[in-house]
Design a protein around this motif. Structure first.
Motif, PDB file in Angstrom:
ATOM      1  N   PRO A  14      27.308  41.659  43.062  1.00  0.00           N
ATOM      2  CA  PRO A  14      28.478  40.969  43.600  1.00  0.00           C
ATOM      3  C   PRO A  14      29.760  41.524  43.009  1.00  0.00           C
ATOM      4  O   PRO A  14      29.776  42.065  41.921  1.00  0.00           O
ATOM      5  CB  PRO A  14      28.251  39.517  43.146  1.00  0.00           C
ATOM      6  CG  PRO A  14      27.478  39.657  41.870  1.00  0.00           C
ATOM      7  CD  PRO A  14      26.591  40.874  42.059  1.00  0.00           C
ATOM      8  N   GLY A  15      30.853  41.407  43.768  1.00  0.00           N
ATOM      9  CA  GLY A  15      32.141  41.821  43.246  1.00  0.00           C
ATOM     10  C   GLY A  15      32.700  40.754  42.319  1.00  0.00           C
ATOM     11  O   GLY A  15      32.753  39.576  42.671  1.00  0.00           O
ATOM     12  N   SER A  16      33.113  41.116  41.095  1.00  0.00           N
ATOM     13  CA  SER A  16      33.646  40.162  40.145  1.00  0.00           C
ATOM     14  C   SER A  16      35.153  40.039  40.319  1.00  0.00           C
ATOM     15  O   SER A  16      35.834  40.991  40.712  1.00  0.00           O
ATOM     16  CB  SER A  16      33.315  40.587  38.719  1.00  0.00           C
ATOM     17  OG  SER A  16      33.915  41.825  38.424  1.00  0.00           O
ATOM     18  N   LEU A  17      35.690  38.858  40.015  1.00  0.00           N
ATOM     19  CA  LEU A  17      37.124  38.597  40.130  1.00  0.00           C
ATOM     20  C   LEU A  17      37.609  37.982  38.824  1.00  0.00           C
ATOM     21  O   LEU A  17      37.683  36.752  38.688  1.00  0.00           O
ATOM     22  CB  LEU A  17      37.396  37.665  41.311  1.00  0.00           C
ATOM     23  CG  LEU A  17      37.117  38.226  42.711  1.00  0.00           C
ATOM     24  CD1 LEU A  17      37.279  37.128  43.759  1.00  0.00           C
ATOM     25  CD2 LEU A  17      38.071  39.377  43.016  1.00  0.00           C
ATOM     26  N   PRO A  18      37.940  38.797  37.842  1.00  0.00           N
ATOM     27  CA  PRO A  18      38.436  38.254  36.571  1.00  0.00           C
ATOM     28  C   PRO A  18      39.883  37.799  36.678  1.00  0.00           C
ATOM     29  O   PRO A  18      40.651  38.269  37.526  1.00  0.00           O
ATOM     30  CB  PRO A  18      38.309  39.448  35.619  1.00  0.00           C
ATOM     31  CG  PRO A  18      38.429  40.651  36.505  1.00  0.00           C
ATOM     32  CD  PRO A  18      37.796  40.259  37.807  1.00  0.00           C
ATOM     33  N   GLY A  19      40.254  36.862  35.809  1.00  0.00           N
ATOM     34  CA  GLY A  19      41.645  36.426  35.726  1.00  0.00           C
ATOM     35  C   GLY A  19      42.119  35.522  36.834  1.00  0.00           C
ATOM     36  O   GLY A  19      43.325  35.333  37.011  1.00  0.00           O
ATOM     37  N   VAL A  34      41.080  26.518  34.024  1.00  0.00           N
ATOM     38  CA  VAL A  34      40.462  27.623  33.310  1.00  0.00           C
ATOM     39  C   VAL A  34      40.671  28.894  34.141  1.00  0.00           C
ATOM     40  O   VAL A  34      40.997  28.818  35.331  1.00  0.00           O
ATOM     41  CB  VAL A  34      38.953  27.339  33.073  1.00  0.00           C
ATOM     42  CG1 VAL A  34      38.202  27.310  34.390  1.00  0.00           C
ATOM     43  CG2 VAL A  34      38.344  28.325  32.098  1.00  0.00           C
ATOM     44  N   VAL A  35      40.492  30.045  33.509  1.00  0.00           N
ATOM     45  CA  VAL A  35      40.657  31.330  34.187  1.00  0.00           C
ATOM     46  C   VAL A  35      39.338  32.083  34.126  1.00  0.00           C
ATOM     47  O   VAL A  35      38.651  32.066  33.089  1.00  0.00           O
ATOM     48  CB  VAL A  35      41.785  32.158  33.528  1.00  0.00           C
ATOM     49  CG1 VAL A  35      41.886  33.540  34.176  1.00  0.00           C
ATOM     50  CG2 VAL A  35      43.111  31.429  33.640  1.00  0.00           C
ATOM     51  N   THR A  36      38.942  32.730  35.217  1.00  0.00           N
ATOM     52  CA  THR A  36      37.674  33.456  35.228  1.00  0.00           C
ATOM     53  C   THR A  36      37.694  34.610  34.226  1.00  0.00           C
ATOM     54  O   THR A  36      38.724  35.249  34.001  1.00  0.00           O
ATOM     55  CB  THR A  36      37.364  34.004  36.634  1.00  0.00           C
ATOM     56  OG1 THR A  36      38.426  34.863  37.051  1.00  0.00           O
ATOM     57  CG2 THR A  36      37.199  32.877  37.640  1.00  0.00           C
ATOM     58  N   ASP A  37      36.529  34.868  33.637  1.00  0.00           N
ATOM     59  CA  ASP A  37      36.407  35.940  32.657  1.00  0.00           C
ATOM     60  C   ASP A  37      36.127  37.273  33.357  1.00  0.00           C
ATOM     61  O   ASP A  37      36.161  37.367  34.588  1.00  0.00           O
ATOM     62  CB  ASP A  37      35.328  35.618  31.621  1.00  0.00           C
ATOM     63  CG  ASP A  37      33.959  35.385  32.249  1.00  0.00           C
ATOM     64  OD1 ASP A  37      33.758  35.779  33.423  1.00  0.00           O
ATOM     65  OD2 ASP A  37      33.081  34.825  31.575  1.00  0.00           O
ATOM     66  N   LEU A  38      35.811  38.301  32.564  1.00  0.00           N
ATOM     67  CA  LEU A  38      35.633  39.644  33.122  1.00  0.00           C
ATOM     68  C   LEU A  38      34.547  39.711  34.185  1.00  0.00           C
ATOM     69  O   LEU A  38      34.735  40.343  35.232  1.00  0.00           O
ATOM     70  CB  LEU A  38      35.349  40.641  31.999  1.00  0.00           C
ATOM     71  CG  LEU A  38      35.320  42.121  32.403  1.00  0.00           C
ATOM     72  CD1 LEU A  38      36.661  42.536  32.997  1.00  0.00           C
ATOM     73  CD2 LEU A  38      34.988  43.000  31.185  1.00  0.00           C
TER      74      LEU A  38
END
Length: 240
Positions: A14-19, A34-38
């Motif tokens: 899957p494509g990750s979406l950090p921040g 909260v903010v998503t991690d790496l």
């Protein structure tokens, strides 16, 4: 089988979406931000006293409403591993890329005693499943639970850490007053994880069930490890 390969590859990669900012607003209680991690995950416990469904808002997506947890007030919880405990995956013999990519939720074999066992446990309270699979296989595993008529409770994945099972169990012990039936297999570290839970949370484990998929020597080792705990335990048979 050929169609499963591209589907599962897409789920495993899957494509990750950090921040990305995430806001969780319960019906009763303060909002949590909260903010998503790496890797693209966002994890944070809701404050004590939070009640009702929680609305999750992610930038650029429609809000999603999550139902309230089904287990904080439960008297009994069943926590079961999936890989080589419920599903015959061959992990203990060496999981292969081919087997992971070509199987889906309708073709993965179950151990014969699983349906009756888990349905019986579900009659006593929620059933929570743990898996070492990548979370990209969520759809496949949830399809399996649904198609086979198994309890469709919360499903926790490894989240990139080997100790995820201990973390989930510790969290459940801290946030509930339930007693536990813990189900796993001897091919991995489930007996050691469950023994640790028994020692760290005295009186909370009602019984331990271990799928005997290892060697005779491993079965003896598991018996020696679990017997002194004073909690009833038993072995579940491997597939015939």
């Amino acid at each position: 089988m050929a169609l499963n390969v591209p589907r599962n590859l897409a789920r495993l990669l899957p494509g990750s979406l950090p921040g990305v900012p995430v806001t969780c607003q319960p019906e009763r209680g303060p909002a949590v931000r909260v903010v998503t991690d790496l890797p693209g995950y966002a994890t944070r416990p809701l404050p004590t006293g939070t009640m009702g469904a929680t609305t999750v808002r992610v930038q650029g997506a429609a809000p999603v409403q999550l139902p309230p947890p089904a287990f904080p007030g439960a008297a009994h919880l069943t926590v079961t591993d999936l890989d080589d405990t419920v599903i015959v995956t061959g992990v203990v013999q060496g999981w292969t890329l081919r087997s992971g990519l070509t199987a889906n939720g309708t073709t993965r074999p179950l151990f014969p005693d699983v349906p009756a066992l888990l349905r019986g446990q579900a009659a006593r309270g929620p059933v929570i499943s743990l898996s070492n699979s990548p979370d990209g296989l969520t759809v496949s595993l949830r399809t399996l639970l649904h198609v086979r008529g198994l309890p469709e409770g919360p499903l926790f994945f490894r989240e990139g850490a080997a100790e995820h099972k201990s973390r989930v169990l510790d969290t459940l012990a801290r946030t509930t007053t339930a007693r536990f039936t813990l189900i796993g297999d001897s091919g991995e570290r489930d007996p050691e994880t469950y023994a640790r839970f028994v020692r760290e949370h005295p009186g909370r484990a009602e019984r331990l069930l271990i799928r005997d998929v290892g060697t005779p020597a491993r079965r003896q080792e598991v018996g020696r490890r679990l017997t002194p705990l004073g909690v009833p335990f038993g072995f579940l048979p491997a597939a015939p």
